[in-house]
Design an enzyme around this catalytic site. Sequence first.
Site, PDB file in Angstrom:
ATOM      1  N   GLY A  10      14.496  78.326  42.749  1.00 38.04           N
ATOM      2  CA  GLY A  10      15.711  77.858  42.087  1.00 38.04           C
ATOM      3  C   GLY A  10      16.991  78.370  42.730  1.00 38.04           C
ATOM      4  O   GLY A  10      18.013  77.688  42.729  1.00 38.04           O
ATOM      5  N   ASN A  11      16.929  79.584  43.304  1.00 40.02           N
ATOM      6  CA  ASN A  11      18.162  80.151  43.861  1.00 40.02           C
ATOM      7  C   ASN A  11      18.578  79.505  45.181  1.00 40.02           C
ATOM      8  O   ASN A  11      19.649  79.786  45.693  1.00 40.02           O
ATOM      9  CB  ASN A  11      18.043  81.673  44.021  1.00 40.02           C
ATOM     10  CG  ASN A  11      17.010  82.054  45.048  1.00 40.02           C
ATOM     11  OD1 ASN A  11      15.915  81.495  45.080  1.00 40.02           O
ATOM     12  ND2 ASN A  11      17.346  82.990  45.901  1.00 40.02           N
ATOM     13  N   LYS A  21       5.878  76.578  27.586  1.00 36.92           N
ATOM     14  CA  LYS A  21       6.996  76.673  28.534  1.00 36.92           C
ATOM     15  C   LYS A  21       8.295  76.198  27.879  1.00 36.92           C
ATOM     16  O   LYS A  21       8.468  75.011  27.606  1.00 36.92           O
ATOM     17  CB  LYS A  21       6.655  75.791  29.741  1.00 36.92           C
ATOM     18  CG  LYS A  21       7.750  75.655  30.741  1.00 36.92           C
ATOM     19  CD  LYS A  21       7.578  76.598  31.891  1.00 36.92           C
ATOM     20  CE  LYS A  21       8.765  76.464  32.838  1.00 36.92           C
ATOM     21  NZ  LYS A  21       8.998  77.631  33.640  1.00 36.92           N
ATOM     22  N   LYS A  33       6.017  74.760  40.018  1.00 37.55           N
ATOM     23  CA  LYS A  33       6.223  74.228  41.375  1.00 37.55           C
ATOM     24  C   LYS A  33       5.445  75.006  42.445  1.00 37.55           C
ATOM     25  O   LYS A  33       5.073  74.440  43.480  1.00 37.55           O
ATOM     26  CB  LYS A  33       7.711  74.154  41.736  1.00 37.55           C
ATOM     27  CG  LYS A  33       8.382  75.476  42.016  1.00 37.55           C
ATOM     28  CD  LYS A  33       8.857  75.582  43.446  1.00 37.55           C
ATOM     29  CE  LYS A  33       9.554  76.872  43.788  1.00 37.55           C
ATOM     30  NZ  LYS A  33       9.269  78.105  43.117  1.00 37.55           N
ATOM     31  N   LYS A  55       3.295  82.532  41.779  1.00 34.64           N
ATOM     32  CA  LYS A  55       3.495  82.609  43.237  1.00 34.64           C
ATOM     33  C   LYS A  55       2.306  83.321  43.897  1.00 34.64           C
ATOM     34  O   LYS A  55       1.774  82.860  44.905  1.00 34.64           O
ATOM     35  CB  LYS A  55       4.785  83.369  43.575  1.00 34.64           C
ATOM     36  CG  LYS A  55       6.038  82.631  43.149  1.00 34.64           C
ATOM     37  CD  LYS A  55       7.288  83.369  43.592  1.00 34.64           C
ATOM     38  CE  LYS A  55       8.472  82.957  42.761  1.00 34.64           C
ATOM     39  NZ  LYS A  55       8.747  81.515  42.739  1.00 34.64           N
TER      40      LYS A  55
END
Length: 321
Positions: free
Chosen positions: A20-21, A138, A217, A279
């Site tokens: 996102g960053n 979520k 994602k 991740k």
Amino acid sequence: MVERRKTYKEKPVMLVALGGNALIRKGQKGSIEEQFRNLRVPLSQVARLSRDYRIILTHGNGPQVGNLLLQQECCDALPRLPLEILVAQTQGQIGYMIESTLDSELMKLGNGTVPYIVTVLTYVVVDENDPAFRNPSKPIGPAFSEEAAARLPYRTVRTEKGYRRVVASPRPVTIVEKREIRRLVELGFLVISCGGGGIPVIRESRTFHGVDAVIDKDLASARLAGEVGVDVFVIATDVPGVALNYGYPDQTFLRSITVEEAVERLKKHEFPDGSMGPKVEAAVQFLEEGGRRAVIASIEEVEEAAAGRAGTEFISGRVRG
Ligand code: ADP
Ligand code: MG
């Protein structure tokens, strides 16, 4: 002597998952100007990397889809759009921003073969019997007061910020466009895909239909990487890599971790669900399915990570070729 540049068929394939960053930094409001400026940090590196790798980019969409959800609440005169449509919108808008920024970064580099760039609208199949559907967990979009939340047409949960819509986050089963993406990569295209984890769909005999859910994602990226046959998987985020004792005075970022150790630590729930957990799981899954290299690194250090000088490298127990 000048070294001959590799033809695209000789280049290994690298998938870079942008966090996102890459678009909105902590503390920013996230204006479009800010998002374009932020994208230059990873994409100038991706442009240079494209000389040595064939590249697939994936990206998150949290704040962008959150804003679109909020817009749904702002106007009663128009029908509210379902989540699947909003995810599709963010794939378009972010795909456009990445394409145009990357294009200008490639132009700056000048000569050499410039890859063509294409954004692929991506569906990701989920299992309707995924336990996540029975237990949506979520939180997404804006926060509401308790009274406002009670009037909403969907389920909400209480969070620190207020009541937020809650949806399921099922596991990605397969990427519908995997063959198209693989073919585009073979043809020399730089592909942007799986935005926001993909549009979640359920297969019903010969058709797909979208569902109200969001797919992580990083897990979707690992699925895509496996299905396309990627060599190197880089997960680019806002920290230098995976840390032990994250957030404590003795926190230490790891330069490498074995798959075995990562699996052990995942079992002990050492990495949080919504952030580092998926991740680490994505990196492990990629290597277990035969990928060559997986690295979690900072968005500022994508090139250094590709060169093996930054980030947390996952070391597979298998004999590596
Ligand atoms: P992205 O948008 O890149 O997916 P996330 O916020 O989902 O970013 O995940 C990155 C965040 O994970 C970091 O900002 C950090 O706060 C958090 N995090 C939690 N545990 C760890 C850990 N063990 N090591 C590193 N970062 C961690
Ligand atoms: Mg994340």
